[in-house]
Design an enzyme around this catalytic site. Structure first.
Site, short mmCIF file in Angstrom:
data_model
loop_
_atom_site.label_atom_id
_atom_site.label_comp_id
_atom_site.label_asym_id
_atom_site.label_seq_id
_atom_site.Cartn_x
_atom_site.Cartn_y
_atom_site.Cartn_z
N ARG A 1 -14.12 3.05 12.19
CA ARG A 1 -13.12 2.14 11.63
C ARG A 1 -13.75 0.80 11.28
O ARG A 1 -13.40 0.17 10.30
CB ARG A 1 -11.96 1.95 12.60
CG ARG A 1 -11.15 3.22 12.83
CD ARG A 1 -9.98 2.98 13.78
NE ARG A 1 -9.22 4.19 14.03
CZ ARG A 1 -9.46 5.03 15.05
NH1 ARG A 1 -10.43 4.78 15.90
NH2 ARG A 1 -8.71 6.11 15.21
N GLY B 1 -0.02 4.31 -0.50
CA GLY B 1 -0.86 5.51 -0.36
C GLY B 1 -0.28 6.45 0.68
O GLY B 1 0.94 6.50 0.88
N ASP C 1 1.93 -1.56 -4.63
CA ASP C 1 0.55 -1.08 -4.70
C ASP C 1 -0.11 -1.66 -5.95
O ASP C 1 0.59 -2.09 -6.87
CB ASP C 1 0.49 0.46 -4.73
CG ASP C 1 -0.84 1.01 -4.22
OD1 ASP C 1 -0.88 1.52 -3.08
OD2 ASP C 1 -1.85 0.90 -4.97
N VAL D 1 -0.33 6.56 4.11
CA VAL D 1 0.44 6.01 5.23
C VAL D 1 1.69 5.28 4.70
O VAL D 1 2.79 5.48 5.22
CB VAL D 1 -0.41 5.03 6.08
CG1 VAL D 1 0.44 4.43 7.20
CG2 VAL D 1 -1.62 5.73 6.67
N HIS E 1 -8.05 -0.28 18.91
CA HIS E 1 -7.93 1.01 18.25
C HIS E 1 -9.32 1.49 17.86
O HIS E 1 -9.70 1.46 16.70
CB HIS E 1 -7.04 0.83 17.02
CG HIS E 1 -6.62 2.11 16.38
ND1 HIS E 1 -6.24 3.23 17.07
CD2 HIS E 1 -6.51 2.45 15.07
CE1 HIS E 1 -5.92 4.18 16.22
NE2 HIS E 1 -6.08 3.73 15.00
N GLY F 1 0.87 -1.18 0.00
CA GLY F 1 0.00 0.00 0.00
C GLY F 1 0.91 1.22 0.00
O GLY F 1 1.56 1.51 1.00
N ARG G 1 -0.97 10.78 20.33
CA ARG G 1 -2.04 11.81 20.34
C ARG G 1 -2.27 12.32 21.75
O ARG G 1 -2.35 13.53 21.98
CB ARG G 1 -3.33 11.20 19.75
CG ARG G 1 -3.22 11.03 18.25
CD ARG G 1 -4.48 10.48 17.61
NE ARG G 1 -4.34 10.54 16.16
CZ ARG G 1 -4.85 9.66 15.30
NH1 ARG G 1 -5.57 8.65 15.74
NH2 ARG G 1 -4.66 9.81 14.00
N VAL H 1 -1.25 -2.02 9.67
CA VAL H 1 -1.70 -0.65 9.94
C VAL H 1 -3.15 -0.46 9.48
O VAL H 1 -3.87 0.39 9.97
CB VAL H 1 -0.78 0.38 9.21
CG1 VAL H 1 -1.18 1.81 9.56
CG2 VAL H 1 0.68 0.16 9.58
N THR H 2 -3.58 -1.28 8.54
CA THR H 2 -4.93 -1.17 7.97
C THR H 2 -5.99 -1.30 9.06
O THR H 2 -5.88 -2.13 9.95
CB THR H 2 -5.13 -2.29 6.91
OG1 THR H 2 -4.07 -2.22 5.97
CG2 THR H 2 -6.46 -2.15 6.21
N ASP I 1 -2.08 6.24 19.32
CA ASP I 1 -3.04 6.77 20.28
C ASP I 1 -2.30 7.44 21.45
O ASP I 1 -2.72 8.48 21.96
CB ASP I 1 -3.97 5.65 20.78
CG ASP I 1 -4.84 5.11 19.65
OD1 ASP I 1 -5.21 5.90 18.76
OD2 ASP I 1 -5.14 3.90 19.65
N ARG J 1 -10.96 5.81 6.25
CA ARG J 1 -12.30 6.31 6.60
C ARG J 1 -12.65 7.59 5.87
O ARG J 1 -11.77 8.38 5.53
CB ARG J 1 -12.35 6.63 8.10
CG ARG J 1 -12.42 5.45 8.96
CD ARG J 1 -12.85 5.87 10.35
NE ARG J 1 -11.76 6.36 11.18
CZ ARG J 1 -11.93 6.86 12.40
NH1 ARG J 1 -13.14 6.99 12.89
NH2 ARG J 1 -10.90 7.27 13.11
N1 APR Z 1 -2.89 -4.52 -2.81
C1 APR Z 1 -2.01 -3.49 -2.68
N2 APR Z 1 -2.39 -2.23 -2.45
C2 APR Z 1 -3.71 -1.98 -2.33
C3 APR Z 1 -4.67 -3.01 -2.44
C4 APR Z 1 -4.21 -4.32 -2.69
N3 APR Z 1 -5.06 -5.34 -2.82
N4 APR Z 1 -5.89 -2.43 -2.28
C5 APR Z 1 -5.71 -1.12 -2.06
N5 APR Z 1 -4.38 -0.84 -2.09
C6 APR Z 1 -3.71 0.45 -1.94
C7 APR Z 1 -4.45 1.59 -2.62
O1 APR Z 1 -4.23 1.59 -4.03
C8 APR Z 1 -3.85 2.81 -1.93
O2 APR Z 1 -2.75 3.34 -2.65
O3 APR Z 1 -3.67 0.85 -0.58
C9 APR Z 1 -3.39 2.26 -0.57
C10 APR Z 1 -4.08 2.90 0.61
O4 APR Z 1 -3.68 4.24 0.65
P1 APR Z 1 -4.67 5.45 1.00
O5 APR Z 1 -5.95 5.28 0.25
O6 APR Z 1 -3.89 6.70 0.85
O7 APR Z 1 -5.01 5.17 2.54
P2 APR Z 1 -4.07 5.49 3.80
O8 APR Z 1 -4.41 6.80 4.36
O9 APR Z 1 -2.67 5.17 3.47
O10 APR Z 1 -4.64 4.41 4.84
C11 APR Z 1 -4.40 3.02 4.64
O11 APR Z 1 -4.28 2.57 6.98
O12 APR Z 1 -4.60 4.00 8.75
C12 APR Z 1 -5.17 2.99 7.97
O13 APR Z 1 -7.55 3.40 8.06
C13 APR Z 1 -6.40 3.49 7.26
O14 APR Z 1 -7.13 1.35 6.44
C14 APR Z 1 -6.46 2.55 6.09
C15 APR Z 1 -5.00 2.25 5.79
#
Ligand code: APR
Length: 313
Positions: free
Chosen positions: A89, A12, A34, A14, A176, A10, A152, A119-120, A149, A83
């Site tokens: 969550r 994104g 990703d 985080v 969490h 992932g 924070r 982390v998800t 937490d 979210r």
């Molecule tokens: N395989 C790989 N990557 C994936 C998959 C998958 N099957 N499905 C989704 N992703 C990627 C998305 O393409 C995206 O780039 O996961 C990434 C998530 O990034 P964001 O949407 O920016 O979310 P983010 O803020 O990083 O949060 C990720 O962490 O804190 C938790 O609640 C939050 O569950 C969320 C997770």
């Protein structure tokens, strides 16, 4: 001896922020994975081009395949949806269970000896899912929530008292979610419990702001959830493991009787070192604190049960 290899699934908000911090601390080579084509590659290249300026000699690879993750020492799983305002969550459970399940299968095939850091969200349930899918021993699987937490809570206490955040140590245990358990008695300013420094009604207000800390940011951002503090908290755990620090941090771990809680994942103080979760740190809780911890653990159990009822696992 080669550098440690850390995969981040992932790329994104985080994931990319964690990769940035891992690179700045030069903790190891990083593989960013990703499903979005080009995105992890672009972010990895950008990070590589940061390295001459930051002075870190590392390999940072972005990819849409898991092959490059082979032989990872640590795998951070952030893939999933965040979210939106008004969501809890727990509302993410169906989508994110499917993603975490598929990702964990791919990861463990190639890195059977790795340590997984989830982390998800919903965090505690996602650690349960990854544990079930991976079959990893409980020492090598954990979730990041308590460090965030607690950070924070520390921030709000520092703001309240006008002192350095570095002087503040805090313990937030439990799941969490809204029923997390901030422990005021064990939260100190340079060793002095905050119960001696801040009136009760103000402590209660700071605790409530901590419980709502994630939602406060979701409401402001509108399109996603917090990422800088979550990423930094994850990297603190990774650093403790890679450097074998034996650091006591609140993490989501499997409990088979500690604090009277059996067979679930929940936030407890643990010792992190090269073996992963090396020990659950036992601290004395009052009856009321223990009751709150059990309520929180029961909530996690119910959510895990729902995952089975929905046929997701
Ligand atoms: N395989 C790989 N990557 C994936 C998959 C998958 N099957 N499905 C989704 N992703 C990627 C998305 O393409 C995206 O780039 O996961 C990434 C998530 O990034 P964001 O949407 O920016 O979310 P983010 O803020 O990083 O949060 C990720 O962490 O804190 C938790 O609640 C939050 O569950 C969320 C997770």
């Amino acid at each position: 001896m080669g550098r440690p290899k850390i995969s981040v699934i992932g790329a994104g908000n985080v994931g990319a922020s964690a990769a940035l911090k891992l690179a700045e601390l030069a903790l190891g080579d990083v593989v960013l994975v990703d499903i979005v084509e080009g995105m992890p590659q672009g972010k990895a290249l950008d990070l590589m081009e940061m390295c001459p300026v930051s002075g870190c000699d590392l390999n940072i690879i972005g990819t849409n395949s898991y092959d490059e993750t082979e032989g990872s020492d640590i795998v951070i799983i952030t893939s999933g949806i965040p979210r939106k305002p008004g969501m809890s969550r727990d509302d993410l459970v169906s989508t994110n269970t499917k993603i975490v399940k598929q990702v964990t299968e791919e990861v463990v095939k190639r890195s059977p000896k790795s340590i997984l850091v989830l982390v998800t969200n919903p965090l505690d349930a996602m650690v349960y899912v990854a544990h079930g899918v991976s079959g990893f021993p409980k020492e090598r699987i954990m979730g990041m929530a308590g460090v965030l937490d607690s950070a924070r809570f520390r921030t709000f206490i520092a703001m309240e008292l006008g002192v350095s955040v570095e002087n503040i140590h805090a313990f937030v245990l439990g799941g969490h979610g809204d029923d997390m358990v901030p422990l005021a008695r064990y939260t100190t300013v340079s060793g002095v419990p905050i119960t001696e420094l801040i009136p009760k009604d103000r402590i209660d207000a700071l605790i409530q702001r901590t419980r709502d800390g994630g939602a406060e940011i979701v409401k402001l951002l509108k399109t996603g959830s917090a990422f800088y503090a979550p990423a930094a908290s994850t990297v603190e755990m990774v650093e403790a493991i890679l450097k074998d620090k034996k650091k006591i941090l609140p993490c989501c771990v499997f409990t088979d009787g500690a604090y009277g809680i059996k067979d679930t994942f929940v936030g407890l103080p643990v010792k992190l070192g090269k073996g992963g979760v090396e020990e659950v740190f036992q601290i004395k809780l009052t009856d009321d604190e223990l009751r709150q911890l059990h309520v929180s653990a029961d909530h996690v159990k119910e959510l895990c049960q729902r995952i089975h009822e929905l046929g997701l696992l």
